[in-house]
Design a protein around this motif. Sequence first.
Motif, PDB file in Angstrom:
ATOM      1  N   LEU A 278      11.691   1.847  -8.526  1.00 31.69           N
ATOM      2  CA  LEU A 278      10.991   2.518  -7.198  1.00 31.69           C
ATOM      3  C   LEU A 278      11.043   1.689  -6.064  1.00 31.69           C
ATOM      4  CD1 LEU A 278       8.027   4.320  -8.817  1.00 31.69           C
ATOM      5  CD2 LEU A 278      10.268   5.242  -8.223  1.00 31.69           C
ATOM      6  N   VAL A 279      10.927   0.469  -6.243  1.00 29.95           N
ATOM      7  CA  VAL A 279      10.773  -0.631  -4.874  1.00 29.95           C
ATOM      8  C   VAL A 279      12.180  -0.555  -4.649  1.00 29.95           C
ATOM      9  CG1 VAL A 279      10.776  -3.060  -4.417  1.00 29.95           C
ATOM     10  CG2 VAL A 279       8.988  -2.062  -5.741  1.00 29.95           C
ATOM     11  N   TRP A 280      13.167  -0.720  -5.319  1.00 32.24           N
ATOM     12  CA  TRP A 280      14.592  -0.818  -4.823  1.00 32.24           C
ATOM     13  C   TRP A 280      15.068   0.412  -4.323  1.00 32.24           C
ATOM     14  CZ3 TRP A 280      17.303  -5.270  -5.038  1.00 32.24           C
ATOM     15  CH2 TRP A 280      16.758  -6.429  -5.655  1.00 32.24           C
ATOM     16  N   GLU A 281      14.735   1.611  -4.993  1.00 36.30           N
ATOM     17  CA  GLU A 281      15.099   2.925  -4.555  1.00 36.30           C
ATOM     18  C   GLU A 281      14.426   2.835  -2.908  1.00 36.30           C
ATOM     19  OE1 GLU A 281      16.418   6.316  -5.807  1.00 36.30           O
ATOM     20  OE2 GLU A 281      17.558   4.660  -5.995  1.00 36.30           O
ATOM     21  N   ALA A 282      13.301   2.385  -2.931  1.00 37.94           N
ATOM     22  CA  ALA A 282      12.600   2.655  -1.481  1.00 37.94           C
ATOM     23  C   ALA A 282      13.150   1.655  -0.465  1.00 37.94           C
ATOM     24  CB  ALA A 282      11.025   2.530  -1.738  1.00 37.94           C
ATOM     25  N   LEU A 283      13.738   0.592  -0.841  1.00 34.07           N
ATOM     26  CA  LEU A 283      13.874  -0.591  -0.078  1.00 34.07           C
ATOM     27  C   LEU A 283      14.810  -0.266   1.226  1.00 34.07           C
ATOM     28  CD1 LEU A 283      13.543  -3.634   0.270  1.00 34.07           C
ATOM     29  CD2 LEU A 283      15.947  -4.086  -0.867  1.00 34.07           C
ATOM     30  N   PRO A 284      15.796   0.523   1.302  1.00 35.40           N
ATOM     31  CA  PRO A 284      16.389   1.093   2.577  1.00 35.40           C
ATOM     32  C   PRO A 284      15.313   1.601   3.490  1.00 35.40           C
ATOM     33  CG  PRO A 284      17.636   1.919   0.718  1.00 35.40           C
ATOM     34  CD  PRO A 284      16.509   1.481   0.089  1.00 35.40           C
ATOM     35  N   GLN A 285      14.482   2.530   2.835  1.00 34.93           N
ATOM     36  CA  GLN A 285      13.478   3.106   3.850  1.00 34.93           C
ATOM     37  C   GLN A 285      12.336   2.027   4.456  1.00 34.93           C
ATOM     38  OE1 GLN A 285      14.326   6.327   4.444  1.00 34.93           O
ATOM     39  NE2 GLN A 285      12.482   6.263   6.091  1.00 34.93           N
ATOM     40  N   ILE A 286      12.164   1.149   3.156  1.00 37.00           N
ATOM     41  CA  ILE A 286      10.988   0.352   3.835  1.00 37.00           C
ATOM     42  C   ILE A 286      11.444  -0.538   4.994  1.00 37.00           C
ATOM     43  CG2 ILE A 286       9.886  -1.862   2.861  1.00 37.00           C
ATOM     44  CD1 ILE A 286       9.793  -0.771   0.245  1.00 37.00           C
ATOM     45  N   LEU A 287      12.957  -1.028   4.939  1.00 41.86           N
ATOM     46  CA  LEU A 287      13.662  -1.808   5.842  1.00 41.86           C
ATOM     47  C   LEU A 287      13.628  -0.800   7.186  1.00 41.86           C
ATOM     48  CD1 LEU A 287      16.264  -3.840   4.030  1.00 41.86           C
ATOM     49  CD2 LEU A 287      14.001  -4.622   5.468  1.00 41.86           C
TER      50      LEU A 287
ATOM     51  N   PHE B  15       3.947   4.493   6.000  1.00 39.95           N
ATOM     52  CA  PHE B  15       4.276   5.795   5.854  1.00 39.95           C
ATOM     53  C   PHE B  15       5.740   5.778   5.164  1.00 39.95           C
ATOM     54  CE2 PHE B  15       7.421   8.496   8.352  1.00 39.95           C
ATOM     55  CZ  PHE B  15       6.979   9.555   8.180  1.00 39.95           C
ATOM     56  N   ASN B  16       6.652   4.945   5.885  1.00 39.11           N
ATOM     57  CA  ASN B  16       7.992   4.651   5.473  1.00 39.11           C
ATOM     58  C   ASN B  16       8.299   4.485   3.900  1.00 39.11           C
ATOM     59  OD1 ASN B  16      10.494   5.325   7.278  1.00 39.11           O
ATOM     60  ND2 ASN B  16       8.808   4.373   8.638  1.00 39.11           N
ATOM     61  N   SER B  17       7.514   3.492   3.653  1.00 41.25           N
ATOM     62  CA  SER B  17       7.598   2.942   2.161  1.00 41.25           C
ATOM     63  C   SER B  17       7.020   3.987   1.237  1.00 41.25           C
ATOM     64  CB  SER B  17       6.794   1.606   2.153  1.00 41.25           C
ATOM     65  OG  SER B  17       6.782   0.615   3.092  1.00 41.25           O
ATOM     66  N   ALA B  18       6.058   4.682   1.496  1.00 38.47           N
ATOM     67  CA  ALA B  18       5.615   5.674   0.549  1.00 38.47           C
ATOM     68  C   ALA B  18       6.612   6.873   0.494  1.00 38.47           C
ATOM     69  CB  ALA B  18       4.155   6.238   1.171  1.00 38.47           C
ATOM     70  N   TYR B  19       7.405   7.077   1.599  1.00 39.23           N
ATOM     71  CA  TYR B  19       8.422   8.107   1.434  1.00 39.23           C
ATOM     72  C   TYR B  19       9.407   7.611   0.708  1.00 39.23           C
ATOM     73  CZ  TYR B  19       6.439  12.304   3.389  1.00 39.23           C
ATOM     74  OH  TYR B  19       5.553  13.402   3.518  1.00 39.23           O
ATOM     75  N   GLY B  20       9.900   6.486   0.864  1.00 33.69           N
ATOM     76  CA  GLY B  20      11.009   5.897   0.081  1.00 33.69           C
ATOM     77  C   GLY B  20      10.648   5.948  -1.250  1.00 33.69           C
ATOM     78  N   VAL B  21       9.518   5.544  -1.632  1.00 38.06           N
ATOM     79  CA  VAL B  21       9.285   5.789  -2.974  1.00 38.06           C
ATOM     80  C   VAL B  21       9.378   7.320  -3.797  1.00 38.06           C
ATOM     81  CG1 VAL B  21       7.381   5.249  -4.721  1.00 38.06           C
ATOM     82  CG2 VAL B  21       7.947   3.243  -3.224  1.00 38.06           C
ATOM     83  N   MET B  22       8.695   8.153  -2.914  1.00 36.28           N
ATOM     84  CA  MET B  22       8.539   9.474  -3.334  1.00 36.28           C
ATOM     85  C   MET B  22       9.777  10.249  -3.387  1.00 36.28           C
ATOM     86  SD  MET B  22       5.098  10.964  -1.820  1.00 36.28           S
ATOM     87  CE  MET B  22       5.200  10.508  -0.050  1.00 36.28           C
ATOM     88  N   ASN B  23      10.943   9.644  -2.515  1.00 37.96           N
ATOM     89  CA  ASN B  23      11.868  10.205  -2.296  1.00 37.96           C
ATOM     90  C   ASN B  23      13.153   9.601  -3.512  1.00 37.96           C
ATOM     91  OD1 ASN B  23      11.342  12.314  -0.693  1.00 37.96           O
ATOM     92  ND2 ASN B  23      12.239  11.097   1.011  1.00 37.96           N
TER      93      ASN B  23
ATOM     94  N   LEU C 140       0.756  -1.112  -0.016  1.00 39.04           N
ATOM     95  CA  LEU C 140      -0.039   0.047  -0.021  1.00 39.04           C
ATOM     96  C   LEU C 140       0.833   1.284  -0.143  1.00 39.04           C
ATOM     97  CD1 LEU C 140      -3.073   0.187  -0.020  1.00 39.04           C
ATOM     98  CD2 LEU C 140      -2.915   0.718   2.273  1.00 39.04           C
ATOM     99  N   GLY C 141       2.058   1.154   0.811  1.00 44.57           N
ATOM    100  CA  GLY C 141       2.895   2.281   0.787  1.00 44.57           C
ATOM    101  C   GLY C 141       3.467   2.756  -0.392  1.00 44.57           C
ATOM    102  N   VAL C 142       4.054   1.478  -1.247  1.00 45.92           N
ATOM    103  CA  VAL C 142       4.603   1.575  -2.410  1.00 45.92           C
ATOM    104  C   VAL C 142       3.711   2.002  -3.374  1.00 45.92           C
ATOM    105  CG1 VAL C 142       5.654   0.327  -4.387  1.00 45.92           C
ATOM    106  CG2 VAL C 142       6.267   0.241  -2.116  1.00 45.92           C
ATOM    107  N   ALA C 143       2.491   1.820  -3.367  1.00 47.14           N
ATOM    108  CA  ALA C 143       1.437   2.046  -4.489  1.00 47.14           C
ATOM    109  C   ALA C 143       1.114   3.720  -4.416  1.00 47.14           C
ATOM    110  CB  ALA C 143       0.107   1.317  -4.222  1.00 47.14           C
ATOM    111  N   LEU C 144       0.961   4.013  -2.941  1.00 48.63           N
ATOM    112  CA  LEU C 144       0.645   5.421  -2.739  1.00 48.63           C
ATOM    113  C   LEU C 144       1.890   6.317  -2.916  1.00 48.63           C
ATOM    114  CD1 LEU C 144      -1.286   4.844   0.817  1.00 48.63           C
ATOM    115  CD2 LEU C 144      -2.111   5.777  -1.279  1.00 48.63           C
ATOM    116  N   GLY C 145       2.926   5.998  -2.693  1.00 47.51           N
ATOM    117  CA  GLY C 145       4.123   6.761  -3.009  1.00 47.51           C
ATOM    118  C   GLY C 145       4.486   6.893  -4.410  1.00 47.51           C
ATOM    119  N   ALA C 146       3.873   5.911  -5.206  1.00 42.16           N
ATOM    120  CA  ALA C 146       3.937   6.008  -6.724  1.00 42.16           C
ATOM    121  C   ALA C 146       2.824   7.150  -7.045  1.00 42.16           C
ATOM    122  CB  ALA C 146       3.737   4.787  -7.389  1.00 42.16           C
TER     123      ALA C 146
END
Lengths: 249, 274
Positions: free
Chosen positions: A166-175, A134-142, A76-82
């Motif tokens: 996007l998923v890879w870019e967000a991975l650090p923030q997702i973790l 929240f963290n996943s969405a920001y990871g994708v947005m950044n 959900l976070g990744v989808a919303l971030g996108a």
Amino acid sequence: MKGLVAPALGALGFVALWWLATVVQLADPVLLPSPAETFRETWAAFAEGPLWTDLQRTVVRTVQAFVIATLIGVPLGVALGAKERVYRAVEFVVDFFRSTPASALFPLFLILFGVGEGTKIAVAAFGAALVILFNSAYGVMNARRTRVLAARVMGASEGRILWDVLVWEALPQILVGMRAGISLALVIVVVAEMFIGSTDGLGQRVIRAQSLFESGLMYGVIFLAGALGYLLNLLFLLAEKRFVHWAGR
Amino acid sequence: MSPLDGSGAPGVIAPRDAAITIRGLAKAFGGQPVYSGFDLDVRRGDILAIFGPNGCGKSTLINMAAGLLSVDGGTILYDGREVREVRIGYVFQNYREALFPWIRAADNIRYPLRRMGLPKREIEARLERLSADFRVRFDLARYPYELSGGQQQLVSVMRALAVEPEVLFLDEPFSALDFETTLDLRALLQAVLKRLGVTTLLVSHDLEESIALADRLLMLTRRPTTVADDLPVTLPWPRTSTTLSDPGFVALKRRCLTVFEAAVAGRPVDGAQA
């Protein structure tokens, strides 16, 4: 190995101070038992079985809540971030409930899920899911814009960009979100075990030891809960290092 | 619009020789026009260097041409086709942020080929050919962050050329590299581009580099951008370090500097936004 010396000395110092405080009788022995007594009582509780079961129950509940939170929060976070505009629309609601103490939601969840296992897990999953989302969405947005453009110019569709970049870019923030999420899940589970009709779990054990004046055991269980939280955090830090080898480089 | 010598219209190129045809291009940022009624033809196989003052819209131009930025008006056609129907390669200035650090250098190069759906054997063949062309002596099984800046940008160049692009875009590809690395990479790149005859748009803020790498040099004015000068660069290939002291090169550079200074001085007020 060398890095372990300082923390080990710190921990020993803490136990030494504690021991000293009991030797000079700084507080009533019922309120502050010695380290040895704490260890003895905790060990006994382990040996007789119930504490071991309590620890397992707490771990299982925390992990269940965390898994549910991750399964909901990450996608959900990744989808919303996108879709940044959609995220901006729900951001207030997410932030609001993220800031709401989960314990304030206990009565609501009791109505929704009844007095049972489900309530404790649901309320912990709810709290953790918001942090992870929240963290996943920001990871994708950044995500770095250049990488997205690079993928686009190489003929990647928007779906592929989401998956390949996007998923890879967000991975650090997702973790980071998952690490915060599991810590929060543990906190909520332990509090829930104290107050929502429980018969087992570390939270229940602490409050029972307190009411029975088994202060040695009470301290022991507190330390046990602390060790559990610390270990979970450490596990995620190691996972971050392992799976996000490129971070910060 | 041009306050200069009126050579604003680029040389007419017969339609069948033109790889890129830009007509009536318009683009504005926040109401400030950058391009309005801009025309340009690029000959097939030419390396066109675009040079101009900061903020004149050099990168904007190639980003629109590469389809990374929308146009407000006008057309950019490749032999009558839209950019998404054309195989293109793009090398970004910031290689650190353009490569994918979570996959190995070789996989970065394979990435666009996999997107094209090429068979594995063909992908490996191309990777080997590129490694030979660019005389790669470092380990492509490493992750990008384990490579030096020059090696990373070389990987970016190989990734861009792997698709055998009809048009290659280079956005200040050497500006983040040291001088020695720049010379090496420049020499390798010109050899490959000239051999393959790839139509190339190069944006650079280094005049010497623009002349050394180009068949044709386009000098742009401050905003709203027009063509200040459009010069053929007829120096023989390959261009080496001795080219840089060639009298023809020196004369061309002097002329460009004069044009550049006039282009900068021409609109000191409304083009001040850099």
